[in-house]
Design a protein around this motif. Structure first.
Motif, PDB file in Angstrom:
ATOM      1  N   LEU A 127       1.081  13.182  10.266  1.00  0.00           N
ATOM      2  CA  LEU A 127       1.362  11.286  10.519  1.00  0.00           C
ATOM      3  C   LEU A 127       0.780  10.897   9.542  1.00  0.00           C
ATOM      4  O   LEU A 127       0.527   9.969   9.426  1.00  0.00           O
ATOM      5  N   MET A 128      -0.620  11.605   9.274  1.00  0.00           N
ATOM      6  CA  MET A 128      -1.933  10.553   8.709  1.00  0.00           C
ATOM      7  C   MET A 128      -1.680  10.574   7.044  1.00  0.00           C
ATOM      8  O   MET A 128      -1.650   9.586   7.096  1.00  0.00           O
ATOM      9  N   PHE A 129      -1.103  11.519   7.064  1.00  0.00           N
ATOM     10  CA  PHE A 129      -0.435  11.225   5.326  1.00  0.00           C
ATOM     11  C   PHE A 129       1.162  10.501   5.388  1.00  0.00           C
ATOM     12  O   PHE A 129       1.265   9.875   4.807  1.00  0.00           O
ATOM     13  N   ASP A 130       1.730   9.863   7.053  1.00  0.00           N
ATOM     14  CA  ASP A 130       2.986   9.268   6.240  1.00  0.00           C
ATOM     15  C   ASP A 130       2.449   8.005   5.516  1.00  0.00           C
ATOM     16  O   ASP A 130       1.220   7.643   6.420  1.00  0.00           O
ATOM     17  N   ASN A 131       2.931   7.656   4.786  1.00  0.00           N
ATOM     18  CA  ASN A 131       3.110   6.142   3.522  1.00  0.00           C
ATOM     19  C   ASN A 131       3.200   4.436   4.588  1.00  0.00           C
ATOM     20  O   ASN A 131       2.198   4.223   3.708  1.00  0.00           O
ATOM     21  N   LYS A 132       3.655   5.021   5.796  1.00  0.00           N
ATOM     22  CA  LYS A 132       3.433   3.093   6.399  1.00  0.00           C
ATOM     23  C   LYS A 132       2.679   3.162   6.961  1.00  0.00           C
ATOM     24  O   LYS A 132       2.005   2.698   7.396  1.00  0.00           O
ATOM     25  N   TYR A 133       2.862   4.339   8.144  1.00  0.00           N
ATOM     26  CA  TYR A 133       1.713   4.104   9.002  1.00  0.00           C
ATOM     27  C   TYR A 133       0.486   5.390   9.540  1.00  0.00           C
ATOM     28  O   TYR A 133      -0.389   4.824  10.210  1.00  0.00           O
ATOM     29  N   GLN A 138      -3.989   3.865   3.820  1.00  0.00           N
ATOM     30  CA  GLN A 138      -4.212   3.464   3.911  1.00  0.00           C
ATOM     31  C   GLN A 138      -6.544   3.197   3.985  1.00  0.00           C
ATOM     32  O   GLN A 138      -6.477   2.188   3.384  1.00  0.00           O
ATOM     33  N   ILE A 139      -6.445   4.116   4.377  1.00  0.00           N
ATOM     34  CA  ILE A 139      -8.119   4.063   3.425  1.00  0.00           C
ATOM     35  C   ILE A 139      -8.610   4.109   2.418  1.00  0.00           C
ATOM     36  O   ILE A 139      -9.722   3.185   1.479  1.00  0.00           O
ATOM     37  N   ILE A 140      -7.379   4.591   1.527  1.00  0.00           N
ATOM     38  CA  ILE A 140      -7.420   4.677   0.242  1.00  0.00           C
ATOM     39  C   ILE A 140      -7.361   2.949  -0.792  1.00  0.00           C
ATOM     40  O   ILE A 140      -7.494   2.963  -1.665  1.00  0.00           O
ATOM     41  N   SER A 141      -5.882   2.483  -0.302  1.00  0.00           N
ATOM     42  CA  SER A 141      -5.771   1.450  -0.242  1.00  0.00           C
ATOM     43  C   SER A 141      -6.950   1.118   0.239  1.00  0.00           C
ATOM     44  O   SER A 141      -7.222  -0.382  -0.881  1.00  0.00           O
ATOM     45  N   TRP A 142      -7.842   0.782   0.826  1.00  0.00           N
ATOM     46  CA  TRP A 142      -9.170  -0.192   1.415  1.00  0.00           C
ATOM     47  C   TRP A 142      -9.992  -0.365  -0.391  1.00  0.00           C
ATOM     48  O   TRP A 142     -10.456  -1.039  -0.397  1.00  0.00           O
ATOM     49  N   GLY A 145      -8.263  -1.242  -3.633  1.00  0.00           N
ATOM     50  CA  GLY A 145      -8.261  -2.634  -3.737  1.00  0.00           C
ATOM     51  C   GLY A 145      -6.851  -3.419  -3.786  1.00  0.00           C
ATOM     52  O   GLY A 145      -6.449  -4.682  -3.765  1.00  0.00           O
ATOM     53  N   GLU A 146      -6.304  -2.105  -3.552  1.00  0.00           N
ATOM     54  CA  GLU A 146      -4.487  -2.407  -3.597  1.00  0.00           C
ATOM     55  C   GLU A 146      -3.295  -1.927  -2.722  1.00  0.00           C
ATOM     56  O   GLU A 146      -4.420  -0.494  -2.663  1.00  0.00           O
ATOM     57  N   ARG A 147      -2.489  -1.733  -2.288  1.00  0.00           N
ATOM     58  CA  ARG A 147      -1.714  -1.139  -1.949  1.00  0.00           C
ATOM     59  C   ARG A 147      -1.711   0.376  -2.670  1.00  0.00           C
ATOM     60  O   ARG A 147      -0.932   0.044  -3.727  1.00  0.00           O
ATOM     61  N   VAL A 148      -1.770   1.762  -2.011  1.00  0.00           N
ATOM     62  CA  VAL A 148      -1.180   2.218  -2.483  1.00  0.00           C
ATOM     63  C   VAL A 148      -0.623   3.248  -1.842  1.00  0.00           C
ATOM     64  O   VAL A 148      -0.332   3.363  -0.627  1.00  0.00           O
ATOM     65  N   ASN A 149       0.771   4.068  -2.236  1.00  0.00           N
ATOM     66  CA  ASN A 149       1.754   4.489  -1.987  1.00  0.00           C
ATOM     67  C   ASN A 149       2.003   5.762  -2.367  1.00  0.00           C
ATOM     68  O   ASN A 149       2.814   6.199  -3.320  1.00  0.00           O
ATOM     69  N   ALA A 150       0.986   6.268  -1.801  1.00  0.00           N
ATOM     70  CA  ALA A 150       0.775   7.790  -2.073  1.00  0.00           C
ATOM     71  C   ALA A 150       2.196   8.879  -0.957  1.00  0.00           C
ATOM     72  O   ALA A 150       1.582   8.633  -0.089  1.00  0.00           O
ATOM     73  N   LEU A 151       3.290   8.885  -1.433  1.00  0.00           N
ATOM     74  CA  LEU A 151       4.184  10.239  -0.462  1.00  0.00           C
ATOM     75  C   LEU A 151       3.334  11.526  -0.881  1.00  0.00           C
ATOM     76  O   LEU A 151       4.102  12.137  -1.499  1.00  0.00           O
ATOM     77  N   TRP A 152       2.505  11.859   0.234  1.00  0.00           N
ATOM     78  CA  TRP A 152       1.450  13.714   0.203  1.00  0.00           C
ATOM     79  C   TRP A 152       2.296  14.213  -0.021  1.00  0.00           C
ATOM     80  O   TRP A 152       2.216  15.463  -0.190  1.00  0.00           O
TER      81      TRP A 152
END
Length: 293
Positions: A127-133, A138-142, A145-152
């Motif tokens: 759940l924590m690795f979920d791309n959307k929620y 979200q922390i990596i994106s902050w 500096g931009e949206r990161v879509n990592a499909l872990w």
């Protein structure tokens, strides 16, 4: 009073524990021998041929690429996660070796991951690795500096780091506790004498501390190595062996063959292959570590 009454049966104590030993042997050895018998049959979902099939299932092991890839995946996780857990556990043990305010509270908090069921831990990290929620992206994106879509749990290049991170997070405290207990019993007079003589930290650790804690460290390495070799829960909760079969370990492959494909006899053969491999590895490791002389 008779001599027999004065000298009771010396075997009486063995008769007392005999039922418990018999029950343990029945529970432990009967499934083992039964599986061995089944491995020489050809029982699967479509057929229940209980006649002797010779080495048919064992021959198929050597031509099963998926089996050997699952072993390779298992070894890969083991050789990466085990040294990380050992180094981090040792570093944490050194950190908490000295007295500090709230030491007991911090140690209790650090060992909490080890008491969580691996299947629950894996589901939580999924759940924590979920791309959307999930909060990880979200922390990596902050930070980025931009949206990161990592499909872990889907991306083949990210799935192993995710698995190893979860495994290290949960089981490093186990190494930490054992090594902390070992370090606490090191003779401080020897380390203090080495410091007075001008020995560096690394020389002190190599020639004084490491020999003192090695028997305990070796046991911890052996326990964690065997545990990593049979890793199942956390990977099943995270990826179920995917994407495809990229993270399929030997335990997951055995489960799939036995409880999804219902290849009963072939699964038994796989189980005895694993037993043989673990026996050889354990014997080598015990002799190499000097645990048995």
């Amino acid at each position: 009073m008779t001599a027999k009454a004065l000298h009771p049966d010396r075997n009486f104590k063995y008769w007392l524990i005999a039922p418990a030993i018999f029950l343990l042997l029945l529970i432990g050895l009967f499934p083992l021998f039964y599986s061995l018998v089944v491995s020489f049959m050809r029982i699967d979902m479509m057929d229940t041929d209980t006649s002797f099939a010779g080495l048919y299932n064992y021959k198929n092991l050597f031509t099963d690429d998926r089996l050997w890839w699952s072993l390779a995946h298992t070894l890969l996780i083991t050789v990466i996660a085990l040294p990380i857990e050992l180094v981090l556990g040792l570093a944490m043990a050194y950190l908490f070796l000295e007295r500090m305010p709230g030491r007991q509270v911090f140690i209790a908090l650090l060992v909490l991951p080890t008491i969580i069921s691996p299947i629950v831990a894996g589901a939580t990290w999924r759940l924590m690795f979920d791309n959307k929620y999930g909060p990880i992206n979200q922390i990596i994106s902050w930070v980025w500096g931009e949206r990161v879509n990592a499909l872990w749990t889907i991306n083949p290049s990210l799935v192993y780091p995710a698995i190893i991170f979860c495994e290290v997070w949960q089981w490093t405290p186990f190494m930490f506790l054992i090594l902390l207990a070992a370090l606490s019993n090191v003779d401080k007079s020897q380390t203090e004498a080495a410091e007075i003589d001008g020995a560096s930290f690394f020389r002190t650790f190599r020639y004084i501390v490491l020999p003192a804690i090695w028997p305990v460290m070796a046991i911890a390495i052996l326990i964690r190595g065997l545990d990593l070799f049979r890793i199942f829960d956390i990977i099943w909760a995270l990826t179920q062996g995917g994407p495809g079969t990229r993270t399929e370990t030997i335990s997951i492959y055995t489960y799939v063959q036995g409880f999804k494909q219902f290849e009963t006899s072939y699964t038994a053969a796989i189980a005895f292959l694993v037993i043989l491999l673990l026996t050889v590895i354990c014997t080598w490791a015990i002799r190499r570590m000097g645990l048995v002389k």
